[in-house]
Design a protein around this motif. Structure first.
Motif, PDB file in Angstrom:
ATOM      1  N   SER A 153       0.815  -1.215   0.000  1.00 22.51           N
ATOM      2  CA  SER A 153       0.000   0.000   0.000  1.00 22.51           C
ATOM      3  C   SER A 153       0.846   1.262   0.000  1.00 22.51           C
ATOM      4  N   ILE A 154       1.953   1.283   0.741  1.00 20.26           N
ATOM      5  CA  ILE A 154       2.676   2.541   0.935  1.00 20.26           C
ATOM      6  C   ILE A 154       3.921   2.670   0.073  1.00 20.26           C
ATOM      7  N   SER A 155       4.386   1.587  -0.550  1.00 19.70           N
ATOM      8  CA  SER A 155       5.662   1.643  -1.264  1.00 19.70           C
ATOM      9  C   SER A 155       5.478   1.428  -2.759  1.00 19.70           C
ATOM     10  N   PRO A 156       5.669   2.446  -3.584  1.00 22.49           N
ATOM     11  CA  PRO A 156       5.624   2.243  -5.045  1.00 22.49           C
ATOM     12  C   PRO A 156       6.704   1.291  -5.533  1.00 22.49           C
ATOM     13  N   LYS A 157       7.880   1.322  -4.897  1.00 20.75           N
ATOM     14  CA  LYS A 157       8.965   0.424  -5.301  1.00 20.75           C
ATOM     15  C   LYS A 157       8.583  -1.029  -5.051  1.00 20.75           C
ATOM     16  N   PHE A 158       7.931  -1.291  -3.928  1.00 20.21           N
ATOM     17  CA  PHE A 158       7.484  -2.645  -3.606  1.00 20.21           C
ATOM     18  C   PHE A 158       6.517  -3.149  -4.671  1.00 20.21           C
ATOM     19  N   ARG A 159       5.566  -2.312  -5.048  1.00 20.18           N
ATOM     20  CA  ARG A 159       4.603  -2.721  -6.081  1.00 20.18           C
ATOM     21  C   ARG A 159       5.295  -2.922  -7.424  1.00 20.18           C
ATOM     22  N   ARG A 160       6.228  -2.049  -7.731  1.00 19.79           N
ATOM     23  CA  ARG A 160       6.921  -2.151  -9.012  1.00 19.79           C
ATOM     24  C   ARG A 160       7.783  -3.421  -9.089  1.00 19.79           C
ATOM     25  N   ASP A 161       8.444  -3.752  -7.986  1.00 18.91           N
ATOM     26  CA  ASP A 161       9.276  -4.961  -7.973  1.00 18.91           C
ATOM     27  C   ASP A 161       8.434  -6.217  -8.191  1.00 18.91           C
ATOM     28  N   MET A 162       7.296  -6.295  -7.535  1.00 15.32           N
ATOM     29  CA  MET A 162       6.443  -7.474  -7.693  1.00 15.32           C
ATOM     30  C   MET A 162       5.869  -7.548  -9.104  1.00 15.32           C
ATOM     31  N   ALA A 163       5.455  -6.408  -9.647  1.00 14.27           N
ATOM     32  CA  ALA A 163       4.879  -6.405 -10.997  1.00 14.27           C
ATOM     33  C   ALA A 163       5.919  -6.805 -12.044  1.00 14.27           C
ATOM     34  N   VAL A 164       7.138  -6.307 -11.890  1.00 16.14           N
ATOM     35  CA  VAL A 164       8.192  -6.635 -12.861  1.00 16.14           C
ATOM     36  C   VAL A 164       8.531  -8.121 -12.796  1.00 16.14           C
ATOM     37  N   THR A 165       8.585  -8.680 -11.585  1.00 18.59           N
ATOM     38  CA  THR A 165       8.889 -10.107 -11.447  1.00 18.59           C
ATOM     39  C   THR A 165       7.778 -10.961 -12.046  1.00 18.59           C
ATOM     40  N   LEU A 166       6.527 -10.582 -11.817  1.00 13.39           N
ATOM     41  CA  LEU A 166       5.412 -11.331 -12.410  1.00 13.39           C
ATOM     42  C   LEU A 166       5.422 -11.243 -13.926  1.00 13.39           C
ATOM     43  N   SER A 167       5.882 -10.128 -14.482  1.00 16.96           N
ATOM     44  CA  SER A 167       5.882  -9.959 -15.938  1.00 16.96           C
ATOM     45  C   SER A 167       6.913 -10.843 -16.631  1.00 16.96           C
ATOM     46  N   ALA A 168       7.768 -11.518 -15.872  1.00 14.66           N
ATOM     47  CA  ALA A 168       8.742 -12.428 -16.497  1.00 14.66           C
ATOM     48  C   ALA A 168       8.049 -13.554 -17.243  1.00 14.66           C
ATOM     49  N   SER A 169       6.847 -13.935 -16.810  1.00 11.75           N
ATOM     50  CA  SER A 169       6.074 -14.961 -17.522  1.00 11.75           C
ATOM     51  C   SER A 169       4.588 -14.632 -17.378  1.00 11.75           C
ATOM     52  N   PRO A 170       4.018 -13.886 -18.302  1.00  6.29           N
ATOM     53  CA  PRO A 170       2.601 -13.497 -18.171  1.00  6.29           C
ATOM     54  C   PRO A 170       1.648 -14.678 -18.090  1.00  6.29           C
ATOM     55  N   TRP A 171       1.900 -15.725 -18.864  1.00  4.90           N
ATOM     56  CA  TRP A 171       0.982 -16.861 -18.849  1.00  4.90           C
ATOM     57  C   TRP A 171       1.041 -17.609 -17.520  1.00  4.90           C
ATOM     58  N   LEU A 172       2.236 -17.775 -16.976  1.00  2.00           N
ATOM     59  CA  LEU A 172       2.344 -18.422 -15.669  1.00  2.00           C
ATOM     60  C   LEU A 172       1.655 -17.576 -14.607  1.00  2.00           C
ATOM     61  N   ALA A 173       1.770 -16.251 -14.717  1.00  2.65           N
ATOM     62  CA  ALA A 173       1.077 -15.371 -13.777  1.00  2.65           C
ATOM     63  C   ALA A 173      -0.435 -15.530 -13.905  1.00  2.65           C
ATOM     64  N   ARG A 174      -0.934 -15.677 -15.119  1.00  2.76           N
ATOM     65  CA  ARG A 174      -2.380 -15.866 -15.313  1.00  2.76           C
ATOM     66  C   ARG A 174      -2.855 -17.162 -14.655  1.00  2.76           C
ATOM     67  N   PHE A 175      -2.069 -18.226 -14.797  1.00  5.88           N
ATOM     68  CA  PHE A 175      -2.460 -19.503 -14.198  1.00  5.88           C
ATOM     69  C   PHE A 175      -2.476 -19.393 -12.673  1.00  5.88           C
ATOM     70  N   MET A 176      -1.415 -18.816 -12.097  1.00  6.37           N
ATOM     71  CA  MET A 176      -1.316 -18.765 -10.639  1.00  6.37           C
ATOM     72  C   MET A 176      -2.354 -17.827 -10.039  1.00  6.37           C
ATOM     73  N   LEU A 177      -2.438 -16.609 -10.542  1.00  5.14           N
ATOM     74  CA  LEU A 177      -3.426 -15.673 -10.023  1.00  5.14           C
ATOM     75  C   LEU A 177      -4.845 -16.146 -10.315  1.00  5.14           C
ATOM     76  N   GLY A 178      -5.025 -16.815 -11.452  1.00  4.77           N
ATOM     77  CA  GLY A 178      -6.338 -17.374 -11.760  1.00  4.77           C
ATOM     78  C   GLY A 178      -6.766 -18.411 -10.736  1.00  4.77           C
ATOM     79  N   PHE A 179      -5.815 -19.234 -10.287  1.00  6.44           N
ATOM     80  CA  PHE A 179      -6.166 -20.229  -9.263  1.00  6.44           C
ATOM     81  C   PHE A 179      -6.574 -19.556  -7.967  1.00  6.44           C
ATOM     82  N   LEU A 180      -5.879 -18.485  -7.578  1.00  6.83           N
ATOM     83  CA  LEU A 180      -6.249 -17.774  -6.352  1.00  6.83           C
ATOM     84  C   LEU A 180      -7.645 -17.170  -6.469  1.00  6.83           C
ATOM     85  N   ILE A 181      -7.991 -16.655  -7.644  1.00  8.02           N
ATOM     86  CA  ILE A 181      -9.331 -16.094  -7.846  1.00  8.02           C
ATOM     87  C   ILE A 181     -10.376 -17.207  -7.823  1.00  8.02           C
TER      88      ILE A 181
END
Length: 539
Positions: A153-181
């Motif tokens: 919530s308070i750190s833009p760098k924290f959000r940016r680091d997580m987003a950049v790491t997830l972007s390493a494989s968009p399809w894998l991110a879709r599968f994992m986040l899709g399972f959580l949803i």
């Protein structure tokens, strides 16, 4: 002198009267008319009345919540706590952005959370009279989750680091986040929503944080993937020592030595502490079930092989070989066939990847191409030995004593498929599969063995595809990145991919989710490795 005394007396009286006058002016301050563009200034009585009403509402709500906590059963406390949780989320969301986030505290909590989740018996929880059980895993899970949300919530760098790491494989991110949803949707539309939502909250506090914390910790260069492997092997090494002494004592080591404030009078806890024997004693370790311990050993063996093939000296090679043999022995002491099969799969899969990697890196060498070309013959010989040689067959697949388990799994599949056809999309909700299928063992316990079947019944076909698709896609991406990695030696990608293959194999016959936190950490580790490979290719 008299005049001086009167002055001091009047000054003391003034110090008492002046605060009373200020309070009178505040309370009886009249409302003032202002221009239409401005908010009107309320009188002091109105302001005091509003504050008194607000305080009275807070006191009344607190009394109601205290009464509910005293009279409601533990299963219904979740609904009473929901408004407070939503209010806490709103407060975290409204926090202002800051340059520094409590990331150091988050890292410490993550390490402690990891140790508790692997090494500490979850059935040893704080037991205080009149209160629900307080699990250490859930306690530190709440703290880790809150720190994750605050940092996000308070750190833009924290959000940016997580987003950049997830972007390493968009399809894998879709599968994992899709399972959580899908987990959330399956819980809300479950056949028993109150039970499923409570279990979803437990998963969200004890399993899901591992994925996001590992994703940030390893993807933001806060720690390296090798650091995570060392911690993981350290935890498993402690469990191997416990398993050695347990095998010698032939009972769980802390039976009879549990302090009263950790004792829980529940039949399931008594079952966890009961020794299991199938010919010989089966080591259960901290899990209360030898199958879970056997799965964890099989999942960890690829990391031991990774250390072995990357050894730079004879002494290091000898130590890693001994460590691998100790893990194989621990798998055997668990008495779990899935552990022995997983051990074979781990070594066979890594051998193939080792040969392919060596063939690619050493074009003129004969070892890599020979291993790769002769691998089908090795696989056939191994399969024949397992099926034909009685000693090997009994140690890997079990003998006649395990036939009842095989028959039970077939019967569960026959009973479960029609139930899945009734709710195929999102299933029946978390941990509902055993009750829905309705198969009972000879002792009368509800049971379901196959992880494939339980995931499909719990979360439907979509959840099944998302969960196991994460394993398959993650393993494939890691193998591709590991075989083409420009660095020397054998990258960690191959070990993690092998662990995913082992986990796919064990979940064929195991539905218990005690090691799901390790899987979620492995997914976070997968994203970190893919992100680092992407950075290396860009450089």
């Amino acid at each position: 002198m008299a005049t001086s005394a009167r002055v001091r007396g009047s000054g003391g009286l003034a110090r008492v009267v002046q605060p009373l006058r200020r309070a009178r002016d505040i309370v009886f301050f009249p409302a003032r008319a202002v221009l239409p563009l401005y908010h009107p200034q309320r009188s002091g009585l109105v302001t005091l009345g509003r504050r008194f009403i607000g305080l009275a509402v807070i006191v009344f709500v607190s009394m109601v919540y205290g009464l509910l906590s005293a009279i409601l059963p533990p299963s219904m406390l979740l609904g009473a706590a929901a408004p407070l949780a939503i209010l806490a989320l709103f407060v975290i969301w409204a926090l202002p952005e800051a340059d520094k986030a409590p990331t150091k505290l988050l890292l410490r909590c993550y390490v402690l959370f990891m140790i508790l989740a692997i090494v500490w018996p979850n059935y040893l929880s704080l037991s205080v009279a009149g209160l629900p059980w307080i699990s250490f895993r859930r306690l530190f899970g709440v703290l880790t989750t809150l720190l994750l949300l605050v940092c996000y919530s308070i750190s833009p760098k924290f959000r940016r680091d997580m987003a950049v790491t997830l972007s390493a494989s968009p399809w894998l991110a879709r599968f994992m986040l899709g399972f959580l949803i899908i987990q959330i949707i399956a819980s809300l539309i479950s056949s028993q929503p109150s039970v499923s939502i409570g279990r979803l909250v437990n998963i969200s506090l004890t399993v899901t944080p591992f994925f996001f914390a590992t994703l940030w910790c390893l993807g933001s260069n806060t720690r390296t993937p090798e650091w995570w492997v060392r911690n993981m092997l350290g935890c498993v090494s402690v469990l191997m020592v416990i398993g050695f002494f347990e095998f010698r004592a032939e009972h769980v080591l802390w039976v009879g030595h549990i302090p009263s404030w950790l004792q829980i009078n529940d039949p399931s806890v008594i079952l966890h502490l009961t020794s299991q024997v199938r010919g010989t004693y089966r080591v259960m370790n901290v899990f209360g079930n030898p199958l879970v311990w056997g799965e964890l050993v099989a999942m960890t063996i690829p990391f031991a092989i990774h250390l072995m093939v990357n050894s730079r000296s004879v002494s290091a090679l000898a130590l890693t070989i001994l460590f691998d043999l100790a893990m194989v022995l621990s798998a055997y002491w668990s008495g779990a066939r899935l552990s022995m099969v997983g051990m074979v799969v781990a070594h066979a899969t890594y051998l193939l990847l080792w040969g392919l990697r060596r063939w690619i890196k050493e074009r003129g060498g004969l070892v890599g191409i020979s291993t790769t070309m002769m691998y089908p013959a090795f696989a056939v010989v191994l399969a024949v030995m397992i099926m034909v040689v009685p000693a090997v067959h009994n140690r890997v697949l079990g003998g006649g004593a395990t036939q009842a388990s095989n028959d039970g799994r077939h019967e569960q599949i026959r009973m479960g498929l029609p139930k899945l056809a009734m709710r195929p999309v999102f299933g029946y909700g978390p941990f509902q599969s055993a009750e829905v299928v309705g198969w009972r063992s000879q002792s009368g316990f509800l049971s379901i063995d196959s992880g494939f079947l339980s995931t499909a019944v719990d979360y439907g076909v979509l959840g099944f595809i998302a969960f196991y698709g994460t394993m398959v896609l993650g393993a494939g991406l890691l193998i591709r990145a590991g075989l083409t990695d420009p660095s020397q030696g054998y990258p960690l990608h191959l070990a993690v991919a092998t662990t995913m293959v082992v986990l796919l194999n064990t979940r064929l016959v195991l539905s218990q989710t005690d090691n799901d936190q390790v899987f979620f950490m492995l997914v976070g580790l997968t994203f970190a490795l893919l992100y680092r490979s992407k950075q290396a290719r860009g450089a």
